[in-house]
Design a protein around this motif. Structure first.
Motif, mmCIF file in Angstrom:
data_model
loop_
_atom_site.group_PDB
_atom_site.id
_atom_site.type_symbol
_atom_site.label_atom_id
_atom_site.label_comp_id
_atom_site.label_asym_id
_atom_site.label_seq_id
_atom_site.Cartn_x
_atom_site.Cartn_y
_atom_site.Cartn_z
ATOM 1 N N VAL A 134 46.559 100.301 25.790
ATOM 2 C CA VAL A 134 45.645 101.140 26.577
ATOM 3 C C VAL A 134 46.402 101.881 27.677
ATOM 4 N N TYR A 157 31.449 94.559 26.565
ATOM 5 C CA TYR A 157 32.895 94.731 26.749
ATOM 6 C C TYR A 157 33.273 96.160 26.393
ATOM 7 N N ASP A 158 33.947 96.835 27.321
ATOM 8 C CA ASP A 158 34.501 98.150 27.010
ATOM 9 C C ASP A 158 36.027 98.128 27.023
ATOM 10 N N ASP A 159 36.589 96.970 27.337
ATOM 11 C CA ASP A 159 38.038 96.817 27.443
ATOM 12 C C ASP A 159 38.531 95.887 26.338
ATOM 13 N N ARG A 168 40.302 92.572 27.496
ATOM 14 C CA ARG A 168 39.396 91.557 28.035
ATOM 15 C C ARG A 168 38.597 90.913 26.916
ATOM 16 N N ARG A 203 40.813 103.205 26.551
ATOM 17 C CA ARG A 203 40.173 101.932 26.194
ATOM 18 C C ARG A 203 39.309 102.090 24.953
ATOM 19 N N GLU A 242 47.341 98.034 33.060
ATOM 20 C CA GLU A 242 46.840 99.283 33.650
ATOM 21 C C GLU A 242 47.254 99.392 35.116
ATOM 22 N N PRO A 259 41.060 95.930 37.241
ATOM 23 C CA PRO A 259 41.752 96.555 36.107
ATOM 24 C C PRO A 259 42.742 95.579 35.493
ATOM 25 N N GLY A 283 46.432 95.470 26.155
ATOM 26 C CA GLY A 283 46.486 96.051 27.491
ATOM 27 C C GLY A 283 47.602 97.060 27.630
#
Length: 504
Positions: free
Chosen positions: A123, A97-99, A102, A34, A8, A4, A120
């Protein structure tokens, strides 16, 4: 599975210590948070003039972005006016990519590392906000009795900014203690300052004075982290959407200095804005008087700066002052929490009211920053929009030539507020009202188009309206601005004209 992101994990660790009962809810909200931030980021990547994106190809229900270094980023077709979290994944050269943090890290474009950290935080804070809202939900049955209760219903923050909940510098405990969506009562620190060291405009009330001193309400985060003050008298208040602005128990609102970066800006109060506050307030009343009662502007009661933007405050009227019996004054950003059906007819009425007022003032030479936080709508008991209330005049743009044509004198305003540039004036209004408040209420391009088409039928055919109908819609380039830390001021994107936008 990747580890993570730091923000987060940091919030999770803090919650384990201070609110262990929220950990499971927080963890459960992370995927949705996210997606919400990734959707906002994808909007910026798809529509803003980012110098490292050299081509955009739409087709097959998707969108491909070609980077200057030859890489390709793929995702769904991007509706610039959508508010639902419809982007759950994008692909950079075949890697999913779901973040958003990142993704921004791996894009590795100039200044992306700092922005990735902000994403970050956004989120993590958004997941915390959603977890901490309790069982109130987004659509309570009963309307609040007080203005600050509307403000505290707004959980997700800015509908289009990737940093919608970015609060770096705030611990989990501080977010729970100060974030309006968590419903806290915040104790402002009352700091007495020798009167000779203060710039005061307007009428600073007697209850915030003592022998030879002016008492400045200070946000507790500011007192602890910036002023390094502990102890002293306290004053309980309810935080509003802006977080640094709070409703006092007897009604007035106090805007405090808050030297933390929230969304995009450090929320200090400049000495110039304190000096101009009384003049701006009087100007706002004069302008509102020319709208046939369709607009009220909250008065600034008094402002003080104790030699620094870090120790300053502004007192202004509550928007509740402009509600008649049975009416409610609701920030546009909170309209989704009213439980109103927001049908096409309702949206058209609201859009017609907002555009009538906004375009009339623009014709006179006053461009409002009419986003969902500054702009409020007065609702009748059955939910019909009948008038508007505007607060916080600090970001107006004023055109002297237009003022003169309408017999309005130009007050002594900060130079940054004064311009005869037609494009700058239209950007200010259209970017905040249409691309912001109205788009955020509509929730999608097709719905926004339908509401606007109905709303503009009876409006005077002015050059400003022609620009709205036929030119691309200006919107602040929120992602570009965060990736351009050395560029001062607003930067702009041109969105597809909402009168011609199609569905996703």
């Amino acid at each position: 599975m990747h580890r993570p992101p730091a923000a987060e994990a940091e919030i999770a660790d803090e919650l384990t210590a201070v609110r262990p009962g929220l950990v499971a809810g927080y963890t459960g909200e992370l995927p949705g948070a996210r997606a919400a931030v990734l959707t906002r980021l994808w909007r910026g990547l798809a529509h803003e003039p980012l110098p490292w994106i050299v081509r955009r190809d739409a087709g097959g229900g998707g969108l491909a972005l070609w980077l200057a270094d030859g890489r390709r980023l793929r995702g769904p077709r991007a509706d610039p006016y959508a508010t639902d979290a419809y982007v759950t994944q994008v692909w950079l050269d075949g890697t999913a990519y779901d973040d958003p943090a990142r993704l921004m890290t791996d894009l590795a474009v100039p200044h992306s590392a700092l922005f990735a950290a902000e994403l970050g935080h956004s989120v993590a804070s958004l997941a915390l906000s959603r977890a901490g809202r309790g069982d109130q939900g987004n659509h309570p049955r009963e309307w609040p009795a007080r203005d600050w209760e509307w403000e505290q219903r707004v959980v997700d923050g800015h509908p289009f900014h990737p940093g919608c909940r970015s609060r770096p510098g705030f611990s989990a405990a501080e977010q729970l203690a100060y974030g309006p969506e968590h419903g806290p009562l915040v104790e402002l620190v009352l700091v007495p300052v020798p009167a000779g060291e203060c710039l005061v405009t307007g009428v600073w009330p007697g209850w915030l004075r003592e022998a030879g001193r002016v008492v400045v309400p200070v946000h507790p985060w500011q007192a602890a982290h910036v002023l390094k003050r502990t102890g002293g008298r306290r004053l309980a208040a309810h935080p509003l959407m802006a977080l640094r602005t709070l409703a006092l128990p007897d009604g007035p609102h106090v805007k405090t200095a808050l030297s933390a970066r929230l969304t995009s800006s450090v929320r200090d109060i400049s000495l110039g804005s304190v000096a101009a506050s009384a003049v701006l307030s009087d100007f706002g009343q004069a302008v509102a008087a020319r709208t046939d009662g369709l607009l009220h502007v909250t008065r600034t009661l008094g402002a003080v700066a104790a030699g620094s933007p870090d120790l300053a405050a502004v007192l202004r009227e509550s928007p509740e002052e402009y509600a008649r019996p049975g009416e409610r004054v609701v920030p546009v950003a909170a309209l989704a929490t009213t439980g109103l059906p927001c049908s096409e007819a309702w949206l058209a009425r609201f859009a017609g009211l907002a555009l009538t007022v906004g375009l009339r003032l623009l014709e006179m030479g006053v461009a409002l920053e009419a986003h969902g936080q500054n702009l409020l709508v007065v609702l009748t008991p059955d939910g019909n929009p009948v008038r508007l209330v505007y607060r916080d005049l600090a970001d107006l743009r004023v055109g002297p030539a237009r003022l003169a044509r309408h017999g309005l004198p130009l007050p002594e305003l900060p130079a940054r507020m004064v311009t005869d540039d037609e494009r700058a004036l239209r950007r200010k209004l259209f970017g905040s009202l249409v691309a912001g408040a109205l788009a955020g209420t509509a929730g999608s391009g097709p719905v926004l188009r339908a509401a606007l088409e109905s709303a503009v039928r009876d409006l005077p055919r002015t050059p400003d309206l022609a620009a709205l109908l036929h030119e691309p819609l200006p919107a602040k380039a929120l992602t570009l601005m965060r990736l351009s830390p050395r560029t001062a001021g607003d930067q702009w994107a041109e969105l597809p004209n909402p009168f011609r936008v199609e569905g996703r």
